[in-house]
Structure formats: C-alpha cells, structure tokens
Design an enzyme around this catalytic site. Structure first.
Site, PDB file in Angstrom:
ATOM      1  N   HIS A  69      -7.525   0.567 -11.509  1.00 51.31           N
ATOM      2  CA  HIS A  69      -6.090   0.611 -11.219  1.00 51.31           C
ATOM      3  C   HIS A  69      -5.282   0.609 -12.509  1.00 51.31           C
ATOM      4  CE1 HIS A  69      -7.211  -0.614  -7.111  1.00 51.31           C
ATOM      5  NE2 HIS A  69      -6.046  -0.112  -6.768  1.00 51.31           N
TER       6      HIS A  69
ATOM      7  N   LYS B  70      -1.424  -3.861 -12.605  1.00 52.83           N
ATOM      8  CA  LYS B  70      -1.961  -4.594 -11.438  1.00 52.83           C
ATOM      9  C   LYS B  70      -2.346  -6.013 -11.850  1.00 52.83           C
ATOM     10  CE  LYS B  70      -5.033  -4.199  -7.500  1.00 52.83           C
ATOM     11  NZ  LYS B  70      -3.969  -4.620  -6.558  1.00 52.83           N
TER      12      LYS B  70
HETATM   13  P1  NAD Z   1       5.846  -4.190  -8.024  1.00 55.13           P
HETATM   14  O1  NAD Z   1       5.778  -5.396  -8.906  1.00 55.13           O
HETATM   15  O2  NAD Z   1       6.279  -2.889  -8.595  1.00 55.13           O
HETATM   16  O3  NAD Z   1       6.827  -4.507  -6.771  1.00 55.13           O
HETATM   17  C1  NAD Z   1       6.888  -5.734  -6.093  1.00 55.13           C
HETATM   18  C2  NAD Z   1       8.341  -6.005  -5.800  1.00 55.13           C
HETATM   19  O4  NAD Z   1       8.462  -7.147  -4.961  1.00 55.13           O
HETATM   20  C3  NAD Z   1       9.146  -6.301  -7.090  1.00 55.13           C
HETATM   21  O5  NAD Z   1      10.250  -5.421  -7.175  1.00 55.13           O
HETATM   22  C4  NAD Z   1       9.564  -7.737  -6.900  1.00 55.13           C
HETATM   23  O6  NAD Z   1      10.820  -8.034  -7.497  1.00 55.13           O
HETATM   24  C5  NAD Z   1       9.632  -7.848  -5.375  1.00 55.13           C
HETATM   25  N1  NAD Z   1       9.638  -9.219  -4.891  1.00 55.13           N
HETATM   26  C6  NAD Z   1       8.967 -10.305  -5.378  1.00 55.13           C
HETATM   27  N2  NAD Z   1       9.322 -11.409  -4.704  1.00 55.13           N
HETATM   28  C7  NAD Z   1      10.208 -11.015  -3.750  1.00 55.13           C
HETATM   29  C8  NAD Z   1      10.962 -11.729  -2.756  1.00 55.13           C
HETATM   30  N3  NAD Z   1      10.840 -13.052  -2.594  1.00 55.13           N
HETATM   31  N4  NAD Z   1      11.802 -11.017  -1.959  1.00 55.13           N
HETATM   32  C9  NAD Z   1      11.941  -9.673  -2.115  1.00 55.13           C
HETATM   33  N5  NAD Z   1      11.287  -8.959  -3.063  1.00 55.13           N
HETATM   34  C10 NAD Z   1      10.433  -9.636  -3.868  1.00 55.13           C
HETATM   35  O7  NAD Z   1       4.422  -4.062  -7.353  1.00 55.13           O
HETATM   36  P2  NAD Z   1       3.825  -2.823  -6.525  1.00 55.13           P
HETATM   37  O8  NAD Z   1       2.978  -1.991  -7.421  1.00 55.13           O
HETATM   38  O9  NAD Z   1       4.904  -2.201  -5.723  1.00 55.13           O
HETATM   39  O10 NAD Z   1       2.805  -3.602  -5.575  1.00 55.13           O
HETATM   40  C11 NAD Z   1       3.264  -4.632  -4.698  1.00 55.13           C
HETATM   41  C12 NAD Z   1       2.074  -5.175  -3.913  1.00 55.13           C
HETATM   42  O11 NAD Z   1       1.548  -4.138  -3.068  1.00 55.13           O
HETATM   43  C13 NAD Z   1       0.880  -5.636  -4.771  1.00 55.13           C
HETATM   44  O12 NAD Z   1       0.301  -6.753  -4.151  1.00 55.13           O
HETATM   45  C14 NAD Z   1      -0.059  -4.442  -4.746  1.00 55.13           C
HETATM   46  O13 NAD Z   1      -1.385  -4.789  -5.003  1.00 55.13           O
HETATM   47  C15 NAD Z   1       0.133  -4.006  -3.313  1.00 55.13           C
HETATM   48  N6  NAD Z   1      -0.247  -2.629  -2.994  1.00 55.13           N
HETATM   49  C16 NAD Z   1      -0.814  -2.448  -1.771  1.00 55.13           C
HETATM   50  C17 NAD Z   1      -1.137  -1.174  -1.342  1.00 55.13           C
HETATM   51  C18 NAD Z   1      -1.662  -0.996   0.064  1.00 55.13           C
HETATM   52  O14 NAD Z   1      -1.955   0.147   0.460  1.00 55.13           O
HETATM   53  N7  NAD Z   1      -1.770  -2.068   0.842  1.00 55.13           N
HETATM   54  C19 NAD Z   1      -0.912  -0.066  -2.172  1.00 55.13           C
HETATM   55  C20 NAD Z   1      -0.337  -0.290  -3.436  1.00 55.13           C
HETATM   56  C21 NAD Z   1       0.015  -1.590  -3.820  1.00 55.13           C
END
Ligand code: NAD
Length: 269
Positions: free
Chosen positions: A157, A161
């Site tokens: 990744h 991450k």
């Molecule tokens: P990122 O850090 O770019 O985005 C996460 C967002 O959540 C940030 O903007 C952060 O400010 C916000 N956040 C944190 N606390 C919050 C709260 N209390 N209220 C509202 N917003 C809040 O990360 P990302 O790359 O977008 O990934 C996010 C998550 O999704 C990770 O856990 C990642 O591993 C996961 N992910 C899952 C999949 C899937 O298919 N399930 C795919 C990609 C990423």
C-alpha cells in the site's frame, strides 16, 4: 423510490473524496451531508469542491450526530475510534452505516455487532468487487489443498497507510484459515524478523510492503514442493472501493437490521 440521502464521514479524506465523487455519478442517491473531525481545516467548506466535483451546496460540518439524523445512510472511511462512536449514532437514529475503516480491534468489531442489533451495518475491510471475489477464491482453494501447500499473504500500500497488515490481507488470511477449518488467531504469523526458525506446517504467513501511491495490491500464494498457485488483485484506483461502498448503501436500504459484509452485498456468501 426517492433518491437515497447519503452522508459522508471523513469527507475530506482520500476515500471520503472518492465516495463523494461516486455518489454524484450514481443514480438513486444524492450527497446529503458531510462531516469531518472538529479540527479539520475543511469544516465549513463545500464537500463537492473539496472532492473535486464542483459545488454541491453541501457544507462539511463537525457535528456527526446531526448528520446521522438527517440522512438515510452514512458512508464512513475514517479512523477506528470515530467509527465505533458513529456506529452507536447509527443505532440510535436507525441510519444505515457503511463502514470501510480498517484497523478495528476485535472489541471494536464487537461494538459494531452490538450496534447492528438496532440498524443495518455493512462492514468490509475491502469494498471492491474484485477483492471480494479473491476472498471467495482463497477460501475455496485453501479448502481443496492440504497443508503441503504453505500459505503466504503479501500486500503493498501507499506510504500514508497507518495499519499493517492491511485489513484486506487479514481478511484473506481469515478466508484461507476458514478454508482449512482453522482460525487466523491459531495459524497466523503476521510478521517475521531475525532467527525465526523453520516455517511451521500449516502457518499462514504475512508480508507487508509500503511505498509510493499504491492504492492496494494483494496476493495469496499457495507454495508446495515443485509448484505454486498465486491469486492476486491490484487496485488501480480508490474509486473501486467507493463504488462498492455506494453499492452497499443502496443494497442495505431493503435489508433488516444486522451486520453484513461485501460478500453479502455481492451474493458471494
Ligand atoms: P484519510 O486519512 O485520507 O481520511 C480519513 C479522514 O477521516 C480524514 O480526513 C480525517 O480527518 C477523517 N476523520 C477522522 N476522525 C474523524 C471524525 N471523528 N469525524 C469525521 N471525520 C474524521 O484516510 P483514507 O486513505 O481515506 O482511509 C480511511 C480509512 O479507510 C483507513 O482505515 C483505510 O485503511 C480505509 N480504507 C478502506 C478501504 C475499503 O475498501 N474498506 C479502501 C481504502 C481505505
């Protein structure tokens, strides 16, 4: 049926932006709300502008409690502690909760299960159709092969991450373990370093790579004397996860309370 009102938690994150773009391109749903953490510099800004799809007239707020009251479904890719708190807001309001956040502990997962007694939750460490087919294939191949085939899960990744192995890699390990009638807790070797000794028969090993902007590569290797089977998936863009999450929200509309996975959404169970 009226368009489904979708709220996005973590609206200015990498996945939040992809989800907002996906909702605007999908018929049957609209972006009806967006939230971010209290100290985000995107609070008060337009969710569409932040995600690069033009002004939507939806302001990013910090009050997720109100968001859950006002929409039909919330799609959340954020952090584990916020996700668990939000699942209880979903339970209180009856709002559908689509959870893509990874890195949840067993205790966190139990909390989702508890919340799902009062609402519909879809929780999947990977929302892409391709990876969910990989889960099903991994389980099937693992059930056919005996322990002469050593199972290793390799993932790569992007450098941003924060959890390892990825939720998807762990899901693949669980699928492999289930195929063999065991559990990841019993058979998983999540990392290796130093003088590890020889490989234990039946172990399910993991290797984690990080770098660049890779959205997610996963490979399951079944290695025996003289032959090797490799099942792999490469995500070319985050949009595949967003597409799955929006599909899950639309699917969940007609479902009873409970905790579901993408295997349920895609009828792969
Ligand atoms: P990122 O850090 O770019 O985005 C996460 C967002 O959540 C940030 O903007 C952060 O400010 C916000 N956040 C944190 N606390 C919050 C709260 N209390 N209220 C509202 N917003 C809040 O990360 P990302 O790359 O977008 O990934 C996010 C998550 O999704 C990770 O856990 C990642 O591993 C996961 N992910 C899952 C999949 C899937 O298919 N399930 C795919 C990609 C990423």
């Amino acid at each position: 049926m009226t368009d489904m009102k979708i709220g996005i938690v973590g609206a200015s994150g990498r996945m939040g932006g992809a989800v907002i773009r996906q909702v605007t391109e999908t018929s049957g749903c609209v972006v009806a709300g967006a939230s971010e953490r209290l100290d985000s510099d995107t609070i008060g800004k337009d969710a569409g502008e932040i995600s690069g799809c033009g002004v939507l007239g939806v302001e990013i707020v910090s009050d997720s409690a109100t968001l859950f009251k006002e929409v039909d479904a919330v799609i959340e890719f954020s952090v584990p502690n916020a996700t668990v708190e939000h699942s209880f807001l979903a339970a209180e309001t009856g709002c559908i909760h689509i959870v893509g956040t990874t890195g949840l502990t067993e205790v966190d997962e139990d909390s989702l299960k508890e919340a799902s007694e009062r609402t519909t939750i879809v929780y999947a460490p990977n929302m892409s159709m391709g990876v969910n087919i990989l889960f099903a294939l991994t389980r099937q191949v693992s059930s056919i092969l005996d322990k002469d085939f050593d199972i290793e899960v390799v993932e790569m990744h992007h450098l941003g991450k924060v959890d390892a192995p990825s939720g998807t890699a762990l899901g693949l390990g669980r699928a492999a373990a289930a195929g063999r009638g065991t559990t990841l807790e019993k058979s998983g070797v999540l990392s290796r370093e130093g003088i590890t000794g020889v490989r234990e028969r039946g172990a399910i090993g993991f290797a984690t790579l990080r770098g660049g902007d890779v959205p997610g590569d996963h490979k399951v290797i079944f290695a025996a004397d003289g032959e090797r089977i490799e099942l792999s998936h490469k995500a070319g863009s985050r949009q595949i996860f967003a597409r799955g999450a929006v599909q899950a929200a639309l699917w969940a509309r007609s479902k009873n309370n409970g905790l579901y996975s993408m295997l349920d959404v895609l009828a792969l169970n």
